[in-house]
Design a protein around this motif. Structure first.
Motif, PDB file in Angstrom:
ATOM      1  N   SER A   1       0.833  -1.205   0.000  1.00 59.23           N
ATOM      2  CA  SER A   1       0.000   0.000   0.000  1.00 59.23           C
ATOM      3  C   SER A   1       0.871   1.259   0.000  1.00 59.23           C
ATOM      4  O   SER A   1       0.499   2.271  -0.606  1.00 59.23           O
ATOM      5  CB  SER A   1      -0.981   0.002   1.173  1.00 59.23           C
ATOM      6  OG  SER A   1      -0.316  -0.052   2.405  1.00 59.23           O
ATOM      7  N   ALA A   2       2.038   1.204   0.628  1.00 56.52           N
ATOM      8  CA  ALA A   2       2.969   2.336   0.576  1.00 56.52           C
ATOM      9  C   ALA A   2       3.456   2.547  -0.855  1.00 56.52           C
ATOM     10  O   ALA A   2       3.547   3.683  -1.336  1.00 56.52           O
ATOM     11  CB  ALA A   2       4.157   2.095   1.508  1.00 56.52           C
ATOM     12  N   MET A   3       3.751   1.462  -1.546  1.00 58.75           N
ATOM     13  CA  MET A   3       4.190   1.562  -2.940  1.00 58.75           C
ATOM     14  C   MET A   3       3.082   2.141  -3.820  1.00 58.75           C
ATOM     15  O   MET A   3       3.357   2.923  -4.727  1.00 58.75           O
ATOM     16  CB  MET A   3       4.638   0.192  -3.446  1.00 58.75           C
ATOM     17  CG  MET A   3       5.917  -0.303  -2.807  1.00 58.75           C
ATOM     18  SD  MET A   3       6.308  -2.032  -3.180  1.00 58.75           S
ATOM     19  CE  MET A   3       6.432  -1.989  -4.950  1.00 58.75           C
ATOM     20  N   THR A   4       1.840   1.778  -3.528  1.00 61.94           N
ATOM     21  CA  THR A   4       0.708   2.302  -4.301  1.00 61.94           C
ATOM     22  C   THR A   4       0.560   3.808  -4.093  1.00 61.94           C
ATOM     23  O   THR A   4       0.439   4.569  -5.055  1.00 61.94           O
ATOM     24  CB  THR A   4      -0.594   1.588  -3.887  1.00 61.94           C
ATOM     25  OG1 THR A   4      -0.437   0.182  -4.118  1.00 61.94           O
ATOM     26  CG2 THR A   4      -1.785   2.108  -4.665  1.00 61.94           C
ATOM     27  N   GLY A   5       0.569   4.240  -2.840  1.00 64.53           N
ATOM     28  CA  GLY A   5       0.474   5.674  -2.547  1.00 64.53           C
ATOM     29  C   GLY A   5       1.630   6.441  -3.156  1.00 64.53           C
ATOM     30  O   GLY A   5       1.465   7.530  -3.706  1.00 64.53           O
ATOM     31  N   ALA A   6       2.825   5.861  -3.077  1.00 60.58           N
ATOM     32  CA  ALA A   6       4.012   6.508  -3.630  1.00 60.58           C
ATOM     33  C   ALA A   6       3.924   6.623  -5.147  1.00 60.58           C
ATOM     34  O   ALA A   6       4.238   7.666  -5.721  1.00 60.58           O
ATOM     35  CB  ALA A   6       5.263   5.735  -3.232  1.00 60.58           C
ATOM     36  N   ALA A   7       3.488   5.560  -5.800  1.00 62.43           N
ATOM     37  CA  ALA A   7       3.376   5.590  -7.260  1.00 62.43           C
ATOM     38  C   ALA A   7       2.389   6.662  -7.709  1.00 62.43           C
ATOM     39  O   ALA A   7       2.635   7.373  -8.694  1.00 62.43           O
ATOM     40  CB  ALA A   7       2.958   4.216  -7.781  1.00 62.43           C
TER      41      ALA A   7
ATOM     42  N   GLN B   1       6.974  20.236   7.146  1.00 66.46           N
ATOM     43  CA  GLN B   1       6.220  18.991   7.070  1.00 66.46           C
ATOM     44  C   GLN B   1       4.927  19.120   7.846  1.00 66.46           C
ATOM     45  O   GLN B   1       4.752  20.053   8.627  1.00 66.46           O
ATOM     46  CB  GLN B   1       7.053  17.863   7.657  1.00 66.46           C
ATOM     47  CG  GLN B   1       7.390  18.096   9.127  1.00 66.46           C
ATOM     48  CD  GLN B   1       8.389  17.092   9.668  1.00 66.46           C
ATOM     49  OE1 GLN B   1       8.640  16.075   9.070  1.00 66.46           O
ATOM     50  NE2 GLN B   1       8.958  17.384  10.817  1.00 66.46           N
ATOM     51  N   LEU B   2       4.038  18.165   7.617  1.00 63.68           N
ATOM     52  CA  LEU B   2       2.885  18.028   8.492  1.00 63.68           C
ATOM     53  C   LEU B   2       3.414  17.299   9.721  1.00 63.68           C
ATOM     54  O   LEU B   2       3.821  16.147   9.627  1.00 63.68           O
ATOM     55  CB  LEU B   2       1.782  17.208   7.823  1.00 63.68           C
ATOM     56  CG  LEU B   2       1.077  17.865   6.652  1.00 63.68           C
ATOM     57  CD1 LEU B   2       0.081  16.896   6.028  1.00 63.68           C
ATOM     58  CD2 LEU B   2       0.358  19.120   7.102  1.00 63.68           C
ATOM     59  N   ASP B   3       3.481  17.966  10.823  1.00 60.90           N
ATOM     60  CA  ASP B   3       4.106  17.409  12.017  1.00 60.90           C
ATOM     61  C   ASP B   3       3.131  16.500  12.747  1.00 60.90           C
ATOM     62  O   ASP B   3       2.605  16.842  13.807  1.00 60.90           O
ATOM     63  CB  ASP B   3       4.602  18.544  12.922  1.00 60.90           C
ATOM     64  CG  ASP B   3       5.585  18.052  13.955  1.00 60.90           C
ATOM     65  OD1 ASP B   3       6.167  16.969  13.738  1.00 60.90           O
ATOM     66  OD2 ASP B   3       5.769  18.732  14.967  1.00 60.90           O
ATOM     67  N   ARG B   4       2.898  15.339  12.158  1.00 64.86           N
ATOM     68  CA  ARG B   4       1.973  14.393  12.778  1.00 64.86           C
ATOM     69  C   ARG B   4       2.319  12.972  12.350  1.00 64.86           C
ATOM     70  O   ARG B   4       2.946  12.736  11.329  1.00 64.86           O
ATOM     71  CB  ARG B   4       0.539  14.711  12.382  1.00 64.86           C
ATOM     72  CG  ARG B   4       0.276  14.528  10.902  1.00 64.86           C
ATOM     73  CD  ARG B   4      -1.170  14.754  10.561  1.00 64.86           C
ATOM     74  NE  ARG B   4      -1.364  14.501   9.149  1.00 64.86           N
ATOM     75  CZ  ARG B   4      -2.350  14.971   8.457  1.00 64.86           C
ATOM     76  NH1 ARG B   4      -3.255  15.730   9.025  1.00 64.86           N
ATOM     77  NH2 ARG B   4      -2.473  14.692   7.183  1.00 64.86           N
TER      78      ARG B   4
ATOM     79  N   THR C   1       2.105  13.393   3.837  1.00 67.60           N
ATOM     80  CA  THR C   1       0.979  13.385   4.770  1.00 67.60           C
ATOM     81  C   THR C   1       1.388  13.129   6.219  1.00 67.60           C
ATOM     82  O   THR C   1       0.550  13.170   7.111  1.00 67.60           O
ATOM     83  CB  THR C   1      -0.051  12.317   4.356  1.00 67.60           C
ATOM     84  OG1 THR C   1       0.599  11.048   4.310  1.00 67.60           O
ATOM     85  CG2 THR C   1      -0.658  12.633   3.005  1.00 67.60           C
ATOM     86  N   THR C   2       2.649  12.837   6.442  1.00 62.66           N
ATOM     87  CA  THR C   2       3.145  12.584   7.796  1.00 62.66           C
ATOM     88  C   THR C   2       4.498  13.271   7.964  1.00 62.66           C
ATOM     89  O   THR C   2       4.989  13.927   7.056  1.00 62.66           O
ATOM     90  CB  THR C   2       3.335  11.074   8.042  1.00 62.66           C
ATOM     91  OG1 THR C   2       4.291  10.575   7.112  1.00 62.66           O
ATOM     92  CG2 THR C   2       2.031  10.313   7.921  1.00 62.66           C
ATOM     93  N   ARG C   3       5.114  13.061   9.109  1.00 60.34           N
ATOM     94  CA  ARG C   3       6.454  13.599   9.327  1.00 60.34           C
ATOM     95  C   ARG C   3       7.408  13.048   8.288  1.00 60.34           C
ATOM     96  O   ARG C   3       7.383  11.870   7.982  1.00 60.34           O
ATOM     97  CB  ARG C   3       6.970  13.196  10.707  1.00 60.34           C
ATOM     98  CG  ARG C   3       6.341  13.966  11.798  1.00 60.34           C
ATOM     99  CD  ARG C   3       7.098  13.737  13.107  1.00 60.34           C
ATOM    100  NE  ARG C   3       6.356  14.390  14.143  1.00 60.34           N
ATOM    101  CZ  ARG C   3       5.642  13.764  15.063  1.00 60.34           C
ATOM    102  NH1 ARG C   3       5.633  12.469  15.095  1.00 60.34           N
ATOM    103  NH2 ARG C   3       4.970  14.438  15.959  1.00 60.34           N
ATOM    104  N   ILE C   4       8.252  13.932   7.792  1.00 65.94           N
ATOM    105  CA  ILE C   4       9.229  13.514   6.795  1.00 65.94           C
ATOM    106  C   ILE C   4      10.553  13.215   7.489  1.00 65.94           C
ATOM    107  O   ILE C   4      11.163  12.189   7.266  1.00 65.94           O
ATOM    108  CB  ILE C   4       9.395  14.593   5.706  1.00 65.94           C
ATOM    109  CG1 ILE C   4       8.080  14.760   4.962  1.00 65.94           C
ATOM    110  CG2 ILE C   4      10.513  14.232   4.758  1.00 65.94           C
ATOM    111  CD1 ILE C   4       8.008  15.997   4.112  1.00 65.94           C
TER     112      ILE C   4
END
Length: 180
Positions: free
Chosen positions: A24-30, A71-74, A101-104
């Motif tokens: 699912s991470a690969m899907t969001g990243a793509a 970043q979004l600090d969450r 969408t999250t902390r980088i």
């Protein structure tokens, strides 16, 4: 989150949960990378180079003067832990794969959307983001499966990645100025 993700029918396998997380991470990243590539393709090359040059300038200045990247600090949504099934891994993986969408944690991340935008190729953008997702989420899944916790890992890693980010962003200057 992997430890709370139990996939029904797979006897609560953390391997399956880890696979769901990574896929699912690969899907969001793509999707993110393809969008950045499409966005770059929609902009005239000289304007694209000018926008990227401005983004590099702002990012280098940010990295030089601010320890923590913009970043979004969450963290990912903790409500997902309540599912206790494949959705915990899938939602968490997707959010982490998107990247923004999250902390980088690292300034080096900003090279990724810039590169996808500058190449103006959705496939290359998607490929770059997928590599990002595999390193960000895949390494976490691997360390979790080995029950390894790295104390102070982010702070120690930033000692290496922050200078790399500044160097990588500065290296983009000649490339971008040649496009103008």
């Amino acid at each position: 989150m992997i430890t709370r993700a139990r996939v029904s029918g797979c006897f609560g396998s953390s391997v399956v949960a880890g696979a769901v997380l990574v896929l699912s991470a690969m899907t969001g990243a793509a999707l993110s990378g393809a969008f950045a590539g499409l966005l770059g393709a929609a902009v005239e090359p000289s304007l694209r180079a000018l926008l990227a040059l401005a983004a590099v300038t702002v990012s280098v200045a940010g990295a030089a003067f601010k320890a923590v990247p913009w970043q979004l600090d969450r963290e990912t949504d903790t409500r997902w832990l309540g599912y206790n099934d494949w959705r915990t891994a899938a939602y968490n993986g997707f959010a982490l794969g998107l990247g923004f969408t999250t902390r980088i944690g690292f300034w080096l991340w900003y090279v990724l959307p810039l590169a996808a935008f500058v190449t103006a190729d959705p496939l290359l953008g998607a490929a770059g983001y997928v590599v990002f997702a595999l390193t960000r989420v895949g390494l976490s899944a691997l360390l979790t499966s080995m029950d390894v916790y790295v104390s102070g890992g982010i702070a120690r890693a930033r000692m290496i990645t922050d200078p790399l980010a500044v160097a990588a962003l500065c290296a983009l200057y000649p490339v971008l100025t040649s496009l103008l």
